[in-house]
Scaffold this motif. Structure first.
Motif, PDB file in Angstrom:
ATOM      1  N   TYR A 136       3.460   3.764  -9.939  1.00  0.00           N
ATOM      2  CA  TYR A 136       4.743   3.611  -9.253  1.00  0.00           C
ATOM      3  C   TYR A 136       5.898   4.237 -10.027  1.00  0.00           C
ATOM      4  N   TYR A 184       5.518  10.040  -7.043  1.00  0.00           N
ATOM      5  CA  TYR A 184       4.627   9.057  -6.429  1.00  0.00           C
ATOM      6  C   TYR A 184       4.862   9.023  -4.920  1.00  0.00           C
ATOM      7  N   ASP A 185       3.787   8.953  -4.161  1.00  0.00           N
ATOM      8  CA  ASP A 185       3.845   8.998  -2.696  1.00  0.00           C
ATOM      9  C   ASP A 185       4.137   7.601  -2.142  1.00  0.00           C
ATOM     10  N   GLU A 186       5.325   7.410  -1.609  1.00  0.00           N
ATOM     11  CA  GLU A 186       5.699   6.100  -1.081  1.00  0.00           C
ATOM     12  C   GLU A 186       4.851   5.704   0.128  1.00  0.00           C
ATOM     13  N   GLU A 227       1.697   5.929   0.278  1.00  0.00           N
ATOM     14  CA  GLU A 227       0.570   5.164  -0.274  1.00  0.00           C
ATOM     15  C   GLU A 227       0.994   3.727  -0.540  1.00  0.00           C
ATOM     16  N   LEU A 228       2.194   3.549  -1.048  1.00  0.00           N
ATOM     17  CA  LEU A 228       2.714   2.204  -1.297  1.00  0.00           C
ATOM     18  C   LEU A 228       2.800   1.398   0.001  1.00  0.00           C
ATOM     19  N   ASP A 229       3.251   2.041   1.056  1.00  0.00           N
ATOM     20  CA  ASP A 229       3.349   1.351   2.348  1.00  0.00           C
ATOM     21  C   ASP A 229       1.977   0.881   2.839  1.00  0.00           C
ATOM     22  N   LEU A 279      12.416  -0.728  -7.192  1.00  0.00           N
ATOM     23  CA  LEU A 279      12.076   0.656  -6.830  1.00  0.00           C
ATOM     24  C   LEU A 279      11.682   0.708  -5.362  1.00  0.00           C
ATOM     25  N   TYR A 280      11.914   1.872  -4.748  1.00  0.00           N
ATOM     26  CA  TYR A 280      11.519   2.078  -3.351  1.00  0.00           C
ATOM     27  C   TYR A 280      12.103   0.977  -2.450  1.00  0.00           C
ATOM     28  N   ASN A 281      13.421   0.779  -2.577  1.00  0.00           N
ATOM     29  CA  ASN A 281      14.108  -0.259  -1.797  1.00  0.00           C
ATOM     30  C   ASN A 281      13.504  -1.644  -2.031  1.00  0.00           C
ATOM     31  N   LYS A 286      10.557  -2.474  -2.774  1.00  0.00           N
ATOM     32  CA  LYS A 286       9.150  -2.683  -2.431  1.00  0.00           C
ATOM     33  C   LYS A 286       8.349  -2.973  -3.698  1.00  0.00           C
TER      34      LYS A 286
END
Length: 365
Positions: free
Chosen positions: A290, A295-297, A299-301, A325-327, A329
């Motif tokens: 992360y 980093y591909d968000e 994938e996080l979703d 990070l990432y709002n 997430k």
């Protein structure tokens, strides 16, 4: 000619001796303070005998008998933990919780007991006597109490006591295993503070054996999870990689595998494909993806959807503060407590995310 050469040599020798004498006179000798440490408690080989607690008092081994469930230190042995034993300390809890009103999370204490206590007191998680004051809230320590610092044993016994107090108050302490817990349990002792050489020598056990399956703290730790889900948040030490999804793992399966294999050696773990993933590399206690550029968000979703959560809270990767990070997430709670200067924690209540600062103040994340 010889006289001409000898004079500078004598002068140089005199200068060197003067320099050494001057340095010795102005630089105090470095002294190693006597170690006071403990308690260490192990299963008795003779089941009928009273349990013996072991203490290190100024570099000397001393013992006391356990009085009921109370461990009482010898006289003149410093301010060591004197915990009350918990008969249910080895019970395995569920790893999924819902409708929890308030949660606090922090990580990577690494033996910095004084910093931990100050932070928790200032944020009213514990009271002035270091007892649980968070009511029916849940507290999550996302791993790495071991290594680096000089008060690891103090941290462990404090958390052991807090574990019982939280339950009695209707709350819960979630002590998650980090990579350094795993390292110590399998005998990787590269980061152990030199203070603990004394206990290991006097007790005639290697450091990892001080916390093996025969010890009170060791059994307690081996009953803990590596991942836990509370409300809409997943908590763990390092992070979840896409490989977890490819393997179709569940919290139940992973936590069970961690507990059953925590004492296996690194070569043994490496030989098994699934265990190699869980304990190393892209596994939950080591992953840092992360925090890497690019980093591909997306994938996080997918990961959030897989666990049906909105947030993943992790330690392991040091920050200067609790960081979203990432709002939000991903929320990083390794606030560099290990440096021994200060630290922060994360508070989650009424759908609000808050940074709890070292001085007791709070700031919205």
């Amino acid at each position: 000619m010889k006289k001409f050469i000898a004079l500078p040599s004598l002068a140089l020798l005199a200068f060197t001796q003067l320099t050494i004498a001057s340095t010795t006179a102005t630089t105090p000798a470095i002294e190693t303070l006597p170690v006071t440490d403990g308690p260490y408690l192990f299963e008795q080989t003779d089941r009928g005998a009273p349990r013996t607690a072991y203490w290190i008092c100024s570099d000397k081994l001393r013992t006391t008998q356990v009085q009921g469930l109370r461990l009482v230190s010898p006289d003149n042995c410093g301010a060591l933990p004197q915990p009350t034993l918990n008969p249910k300390a080895f019970d395995v809890s569920t790893n999924t919780y819902s409708d929890i009103k308030k949660v606090v999370a922090l990580s990577d204490v690494h033996g910095q007991y004084d910093i931990l206590i100050t932070l928790l007191r200032n944020q009213n998680i514990i009271d002035k006597d270091n007892n649980w004051a968070f009511g029916d809230g849940h507290m999550v320590m996302t791993g790495d109490m071991f290594d680096r610092g000089h008060q690891v044993n103090e941290v462990l016994w404090f958390m052991y006591q807090l574990d019982q107090q939280a339950i009695e108050a209707g709350g819960k302490l979630h002590l998650l295993m980090g990579n350094h817990e795993q390292m110590v349990m399998r005998g990787d002792l590269r980061y152990v503070h030199e203070r603990y050489q004394v206990a290991a020598k006097l007790l005639e056990r290697s450091y990892d054996e001080l916390y093996d399956k025969s010890s009170e703290i060791g059994q307690w730790l081996r009953a803990k999870h590596t991942l836990v889900k509370i409300n809409d948040t997943l908590f763990l030490h390092g992070g979840i990689s896409g490989e977890w999804l490819d393997r179709g793992l569940t919290l139940d399966v992973a936590n069970d595998l961690y507990r059953k294999n925590i004492d296996r050696s690194k070569p043994e773990l490496k030989q098994d494909d699934l265990l190699n993933f869980l304990f190393f590399g892209n596994g939950p206690t080591w992953y840092r993806g992360y925090f890497k550029p690019g980093y591909d968000e997306a994938e996080l979703d997918k990961i959030l959807s897989y666990f049906d959560v909105k947030h993943i809270v992790v330690g392991h990767t040091s920050q200067e503060r609790v960081l979203g990070l990432y709002n939000n997430k991903v929320i990083a709670v390794d606030s560099s407590i290990k440096e021994g200067l200060s630290g922060e924690l994360l508070l989650m209540e009424d759908n609000t995310l808050t940074r709890g600062l070292y001085n007791g103040s709070r700031i919205a994340l």
